[in-house]
Design a protein around this motif. Structure first.
Motif, PDB file in Angstrom:
ATOM      1  N   GLY A 123       0.867  -1.186   0.000  1.00  0.00           N
ATOM      2  CA  GLY A 123       0.000   0.000   0.000  1.00  0.00           C
ATOM      3  C   GLY A 123       0.899   1.230   0.000  1.00  0.00           C
ATOM      4  N   ILE A 124       0.311   2.396   0.299  1.00  0.00           N
ATOM      5  CA  ILE A 124       1.091   3.635   0.236  1.00  0.00           C
ATOM      6  C   ILE A 124       2.193   3.655   1.302  1.00  0.00           C
ATOM      7  CG2 ILE A 124      -0.454   5.028   1.713  1.00  0.00           C
ATOM      8  CD1 ILE A 124       1.420   6.235  -1.427  1.00  0.00           C
ATOM      9  N   THR A 125       1.940   3.055   2.467  1.00  0.00           N
ATOM     10  CA  THR A 125       2.966   3.077   3.511  1.00  0.00           C
ATOM     11  C   THR A 125       4.178   2.256   3.075  1.00  0.00           C
ATOM     12  OG1 THR A 125       1.200   3.229   5.145  1.00  0.00           O
ATOM     13  CG2 THR A 125       3.379   2.678   5.978  1.00  0.00           C
ATOM     14  N   GLY A 126       3.929   1.032   2.606  1.00  0.00           N
ATOM     15  CA  GLY A 126       5.039   0.181   2.148  1.00  0.00           C
ATOM     16  C   GLY A 126       5.772   0.823   0.979  1.00  0.00           C
ATOM     17  N   ALA A 127       5.003   1.395   0.036  1.00  0.00           N
ATOM     18  CA  ALA A 127       5.626   2.022  -1.139  1.00  0.00           C
ATOM     19  C   ALA A 127       6.517   3.187  -0.702  1.00  0.00           C
ATOM     20  CB  ALA A 127       4.543   2.508  -2.102  1.00  0.00           C
ATOM     21  N   ALA A 174     -15.199  -0.302  -0.671  1.00  0.00           N
ATOM     22  CA  ALA A 174     -15.119  -0.234   0.800  1.00  0.00           C
ATOM     23  C   ALA A 174     -13.686  -0.452   1.229  1.00  0.00           C
ATOM     24  CB  ALA A 174     -16.012  -1.300   1.423  1.00  0.00           C
ATOM     25  N   GLY A 175     -13.235   0.360   2.164  1.00  0.00           N
ATOM     26  CA  GLY A 175     -11.867   0.228   2.663  1.00  0.00           C
ATOM     27  C   GLY A 175     -11.863   0.073   4.166  1.00  0.00           C
ATOM     28  N   VAL A 176     -10.816  -0.569   4.679  1.00  0.00           N
ATOM     29  CA  VAL A 176     -10.722  -0.745   6.127  1.00  0.00           C
ATOM     30  C   VAL A 176      -9.571   0.110   6.646  1.00  0.00           C
ATOM     31  CG1 VAL A 176     -10.448  -2.371   8.011  1.00  0.00           C
ATOM     32  CG2 VAL A 176     -11.656  -3.067   5.928  1.00  0.00           C
ATOM     33  N   ALA A 224      -1.648  -1.802  -3.863  1.00  0.00           N
ATOM     34  CA  ALA A 224      -2.781  -0.934  -3.490  1.00  0.00           C
ATOM     35  C   ALA A 224      -4.108  -1.679  -3.362  1.00  0.00           C
ATOM     36  CB  ALA A 224      -2.937   0.243  -4.472  1.00  0.00           C
ATOM     37  N   TRP A 225      -4.044  -2.999  -3.325  1.00  0.00           N
ATOM     38  CA  TRP A 225      -5.296  -3.770  -3.180  1.00  0.00           C
ATOM     39  C   TRP A 225      -5.983  -3.484  -1.839  1.00  0.00           C
ATOM     40  CZ3 TRP A 225      -6.415  -7.572   0.510  1.00  0.00           C
ATOM     41  CH2 TRP A 225      -7.612  -8.262   0.313  1.00  0.00           C
ATOM     42  N   GLY A 226      -5.195  -3.169  -0.818  1.00  0.00           N
ATOM     43  CA  GLY A 226      -5.747  -2.910   0.520  1.00  0.00           C
ATOM     44  C   GLY A 226      -6.401  -1.528   0.580  1.00  0.00           C
ATOM     45  N   ALA A 247       4.326  -3.279   7.099  1.00  0.00           N
ATOM     46  CA  ALA A 247       3.493  -2.128   6.697  1.00  0.00           C
ATOM     47  C   ALA A 247       2.175  -2.644   6.152  1.00  0.00           C
ATOM     48  CB  ALA A 247       4.233  -1.283   5.656  1.00  0.00           C
ATOM     49  N   THR A 248       1.538  -3.532   6.917  1.00  0.00           N
ATOM     50  CA  THR A 248       0.344  -4.192   6.398  1.00  0.00           C
ATOM     51  C   THR A 248      -0.960  -3.538   6.857  1.00  0.00           C
ATOM     52  OG1 THR A 248       0.480  -5.816   8.197  1.00  0.00           O
ATOM     53  CG2 THR A 248       1.478  -6.436   6.102  1.00  0.00           C
ATOM     54  N   GLY A 249      -0.892  -2.329   7.351  1.00  0.00           N
ATOM     55  CA  GLY A 249      -2.117  -1.553   7.621  1.00  0.00           C
ATOM     56  C   GLY A 249      -3.082  -2.270   8.544  1.00  0.00           C
ATOM     57  N   SER A 257     -17.097   3.297   3.261  1.00  0.00           N
ATOM     58  CA  SER A 257     -17.506   2.961   1.885  1.00  0.00           C
ATOM     59  C   SER A 257     -17.863   4.206   1.099  1.00  0.00           C
ATOM     60  CB  SER A 257     -18.712   2.017   1.919  1.00  0.00           C
ATOM     61  OG  SER A 257     -18.346   0.831   2.584  1.00  0.00           O
ATOM     62  N   HIS A 258     -17.712   4.094  -0.210  1.00  0.00           N
ATOM     63  CA  HIS A 258     -18.055   5.181  -1.136  1.00  0.00           C
ATOM     64  C   HIS A 258     -18.924   4.647  -2.268  1.00  0.00           C
ATOM     65  CE1 HIS A 258     -14.388   6.889   0.703  1.00  0.00           C
ATOM     66  NE2 HIS A 258     -14.904   8.060   0.398  1.00  0.00           N
ATOM     67  N   LEU A 259     -19.707   5.549  -2.851  1.00  0.00           N
ATOM     68  CA  LEU A 259     -20.476   5.223  -4.062  1.00  0.00           C
ATOM     69  C   LEU A 259     -19.908   6.023  -5.223  1.00  0.00           C
ATOM     70  CD1 LEU A 259     -24.180   5.741  -2.826  1.00  0.00           C
ATOM     71  CD2 LEU A 259     -22.749   3.706  -2.552  1.00  0.00           C
ATOM     72  N   LEU A 274       2.756 -11.978  -3.601  1.00  0.00           N
ATOM     73  CA  LEU A 274       3.746 -12.729  -2.819  1.00  0.00           C
ATOM     74  C   LEU A 274       3.406 -12.487  -1.347  1.00  0.00           C
ATOM     75  CD1 LEU A 274       6.091 -14.441  -3.796  1.00  0.00           C
ATOM     76  CD2 LEU A 274       7.576 -12.455  -3.593  1.00  0.00           C
ATOM     77  N   GLN A 275       2.890 -13.546  -0.712  1.00  0.00           N
ATOM     78  CA  GLN A 275       2.384 -13.361   0.654  1.00  0.00           C
ATOM     79  C   GLN A 275       3.404 -13.829   1.689  1.00  0.00           C
ATOM     80  OE1 GLN A 275      -0.907 -15.927   1.910  1.00  0.00           O
ATOM     81  NE2 GLN A 275      -1.840 -14.129   2.887  1.00  0.00           N
ATOM     82  N   VAL A 276       3.606 -13.015   2.705  1.00  0.00           N
ATOM     83  CA  VAL A 276       4.479 -13.430   3.811  1.00  0.00           C
ATOM     84  C   VAL A 276       3.682 -14.372   4.706  1.00  0.00           C
ATOM     85  CG1 VAL A 276       5.672 -12.632   5.890  1.00  0.00           C
ATOM     86  CG2 VAL A 276       5.861 -11.339   3.754  1.00  0.00           C
ATOM     87  N   LEU A 311      10.112  -5.244  -1.501  1.00  0.00           N
ATOM     88  CA  LEU A 311       8.739  -5.075  -0.984  1.00  0.00           C
ATOM     89  C   LEU A 311       7.892  -6.222  -1.522  1.00  0.00           C
ATOM     90  CD1 LEU A 311       6.477  -1.949  -0.844  1.00  0.00           C
ATOM     91  CD2 LEU A 311       5.734  -3.912  -2.184  1.00  0.00           C
ATOM     92  N   VAL A 312       7.109  -6.841  -0.650  1.00  0.00           N
ATOM     93  CA  VAL A 312       6.201  -7.893  -1.123  1.00  0.00           C
ATOM     94  C   VAL A 312       4.767  -7.563  -0.736  1.00  0.00           C
ATOM     95  CG1 VAL A 312       7.958  -9.710  -1.135  1.00  0.00           C
ATOM     96  CG2 VAL A 312       6.599  -9.358   0.923  1.00  0.00           C
ATOM     97  N   GLU A 313       3.852  -7.865  -1.643  1.00  0.00           N
ATOM     98  CA  GLU A 313       2.421  -7.584  -1.441  1.00  0.00           C
ATOM     99  C   GLU A 313       1.657  -8.884  -1.700  1.00  0.00           C
ATOM    100  OE1 GLU A 313      -0.030  -5.307  -0.559  1.00  0.00           O
ATOM    101  OE2 GLU A 313      -1.353  -6.939  -1.206  1.00  0.00           O
ATOM    102  N   GLN A 314       0.767  -9.238  -0.768  1.00  0.00           N
ATOM    103  CA  GLN A 314       0.085 -10.542  -0.880  1.00  0.00           C
ATOM    104  C   GLN A 314      -0.893 -10.618  -2.057  1.00  0.00           C
ATOM    105  OE1 GLN A 314      -2.359 -11.324   2.539  1.00  0.00           O
ATOM    106  NE2 GLN A 314      -3.482  -9.394   2.402  1.00  0.00           N
ATOM    107  N   ARG A 315      -1.498  -9.497  -2.418  1.00  0.00           N
ATOM    108  CA  ARG A 315      -2.419  -9.505  -3.573  1.00  0.00           C
ATOM    109  C   ARG A 315      -1.801  -8.568  -4.610  1.00  0.00           C
ATOM    110  NH1 ARG A 315      -8.123 -11.177  -2.164  1.00  0.00           N
ATOM    111  NH2 ARG A 315      -7.883 -12.157  -0.146  1.00  0.00           N
TER     112      ARG A 315
END
Ligand SMILES: Cc1cc2nc3c(=O)[nH]c(=O)nc-3n(C[C@H](O)[C@H](O)[C@H](O)COP(=O)(O)OP(=O)(O)OC[C@H]3O[C@@H](n4cnc5c(N)ncnc54)[C@H](O)[C@@H]3O)c2cc1C
Length: 500
Positions: free
Chosen positions: A24-28, A326-328, A50-52, A220-222, A241-243, A185-187, A43-47
């Protein structure tokens, strides 16, 4: 550029100074700040990148008026200075936008308290952009806005961006400095010994396990941070969430802050990439974090109620909504059981058994958050940290070889042949959903999940990614399924009542 993903053997053959978990932005930001200092960083991202949460924000690069109203002047000032830096460095990707705060008879805050807040807000940023608009001027700017009790509006400026593109731009810059990033690539575990860390990984594309060695690890997995932080749960996951609404049905030309009729919460209605974006909600998210977050039908009802009370003549319903998101939010819990909207939005950095965890905070302040995380690992010292906070040196250099849409994304035609060529060659697209939901936002901003574009671009995508017809069909099914489940418009209580 990010190009093709390196395979596990290539990654395992190297000794890394720093491994960053989370794209995400923090890891980047951590990857870029570390690579700029000559560190060997992976840097590795599981999906997907910016998927998160970093694809699901309100897209605002801002100080946050609510933080100043809550008395958090330090967070506001830092955010505003970062806003000004990003406006300078990434024109076309971070852009100043006009915000209107409508004033209504008997409703707090009125004109003078708002003027005082905005004076301070502008002062902290070193600009002077706020002014009062008369009732007539508001009616001209926002003709569909409910005129009941309306007396005028305060106008000020903040900035809008595309959150995913900000992540991609930061990763691309990090890669130019020698950083390596890998999506899907998931840790799976992190183990410490006297020489550093062994980090076990699962390649979600090749379905293969492996491990890499690194001297330091930043988690940095938020909203997922507690999985590797070693401590008791600190993150309170809050969903927003947004529309994305058809702009012909709900046209707006400025970012409006309007109050929800049921609970008085402020909600933004703003023009974004050709559609009208409405949000956010703010509620606890106890759901399984392995399942992609999605807007509930109650949230859609809540936002539709807001729209129809603030824009009464428009009669907006689910059929006018192209998509939802929707974001968490990884909010660091106060542990006091307070109302979600009242939890502080600061970030926190803490260490456990050598792993540094960083979570919370905002998109806007990612550079400062990255510096704090690097300081905690000892990879930079206090002096470098102070210097980094203050410097006016540019963080990004122009990407000369890229088509203009990469730098000028907010004004670009996202459905452009040269831009697609670039994305397919340089931005590690693994799935059709990466392309439609994150590298571009065509899946959110076009009707019917952007299927017309997909059909039109089919041959270009197949030939660049080497997908035969069978793979194409699998990708299309996967994308449409994801869109329907997590980005669609759930049927609601109001709607089903109408139907019966
Ligand atoms: C509704 C909403 C609106 C917001 N609006 C704004 C706004 O307008 N302006 C603003 O400044 N901020 C805003 N924010 C806050 C901002 O979006 C977040 O603070 C920021 O995006 C968090 O970024 P992150 O990189 O820390 O987390 P994320 O973007 O969630 O990245 C963490 C990544 O870690 C990955 N990950 C998890 N586990 C693993 C693993 N085991 N291995 C590898 N990778 C893993 C995840 O897949 C994820 O992609 C908003 C937040 C929300 C929810």
């Amino acid at each position: 550029m990010l190009g093709k993903r390196q395979d596990m053997t290539q990654l395992a053959d190297q000794q890394w100074d720093l491994l960053v978990i989370g794209g995400g932005i923090t890891g980047a930001g951590v990857m870029l700040e570390a690579a700029r200092r000559g560190l060997k960083v992976l840097l590795v991202e599981q999906r997907d990148y910016a998927w998160g949460t970093s694809s699901r924000s309100s897209k605002m690069v801002h100080g946050g008026l609510r933080y100043i109203a809550q008395g958090d002047v330090k967070l506001t000032r830092h955010s505003l200075l970062e806003r000004e830096r990003l406006l300078r460095e990434l024109p076309g990707l971070v852009e100043r936008a006009t915000y209107l705060f409508p004033l209504r008879k008997g409703v707090f805050p009125g004109r003078w308290p708002m003027k005082a807040i905005l004076w301070l807000y502008d002062f902290l940023a070193g600009i002077r952009d706020h002014r009062y608009l008369s009732l007539q001027q508001v009616k001209e700017r926002a003709p569909s806005l409910n005129a009941d009790g309306l007396t005028g509006a305060m106008s000020y400026t903040d900035a809008l961006t595309d959150d995913c593109r900000l992540v991609m731009r930061t990763l691309l810059e990090g890669a130019r400095h020698g950083g390596v990033a890998c999506n899907y690539l998931q840790v799976t575990s992190v183990k410490r010994d006297e020489k550093g860390f062994t980090v076990s990984l699962n390649d979600q594309v090749a379905d293969q396990d492996g491990a890499v060695r690194a001297a330091q690890v930043i988690n940095a997995t938020g909203a997922w941070a507690d999985r590797f932080s070693g401590s008791e749960a600190r993150v309170r996951p809050l969903r927003g969430s947004h529309l994305f609404v058809d702009p012909e049905r709900l046209p707006v030309s400025d970012c409006l802050t309007v109050m929800h009729p049921d609970d008085g919460r402020p909600v933004f209605v703003f023009p974004w990439e050709g559609v009208t974006c409405v949000g956010t909600t703010d509620l606890d998210h106890p759901q399984d974090m392995d399942i992609e977050a999605s807007a509930s039908s109650q949230e859609v009802d809540y936002l539709l109620t807001l729209i129809n009370s603030q824009f009464p003549g428009r009669d907006i319903s689910r059929k006018d909504v192209f998509a939802t998101i929707a974001g968490v939010r990884p909010v660091i819990a106060s542990g006091k059981g307070v109302d979600p909207s009242k939890e502080r939005r600061d970030h926190a950095v803490w260490g456990d058994n050598g792993v540094v965890t960083v979570s919370g905070g905002k998109l806007t302040t990612f550079r400062l958050i990255a510096l704090d995380a690097l300081l905690a690992t000892g990879l930079i010292d206090e002096a470098a940290h102070r210097q980094g906070q203050k410097t006016r040196d540019p963080m990004y250099r122009p990407l000369e070889s890229a088509p203009s849409a990469v730098e000028n994304f907010l004004h670009a035609n996202q459905d452009d042949t040269a831009f697609f060529d670039w994305l397919l060659e340089h931005e590690a697209v693994e799935h059709l959903d990466d392309l439609m939901l994150r590298r571009t936002r065509l899946g959110l901003t076009r009707p019917h999940a952007g299927q017309a574009v997909i059909e039109q671009r089919r041959l270009q995508i197949q030939s660049a990614l080497g997908w035969d017809d069978v793979r194409w069909q699998q990708e299309l099914d996967r994308y449409l399924n994801i869109h329907q489940q997590f980005y669609g418009v759930p049927t609601g209580v109001l709607e089903s009542r109408k139907a019966s």
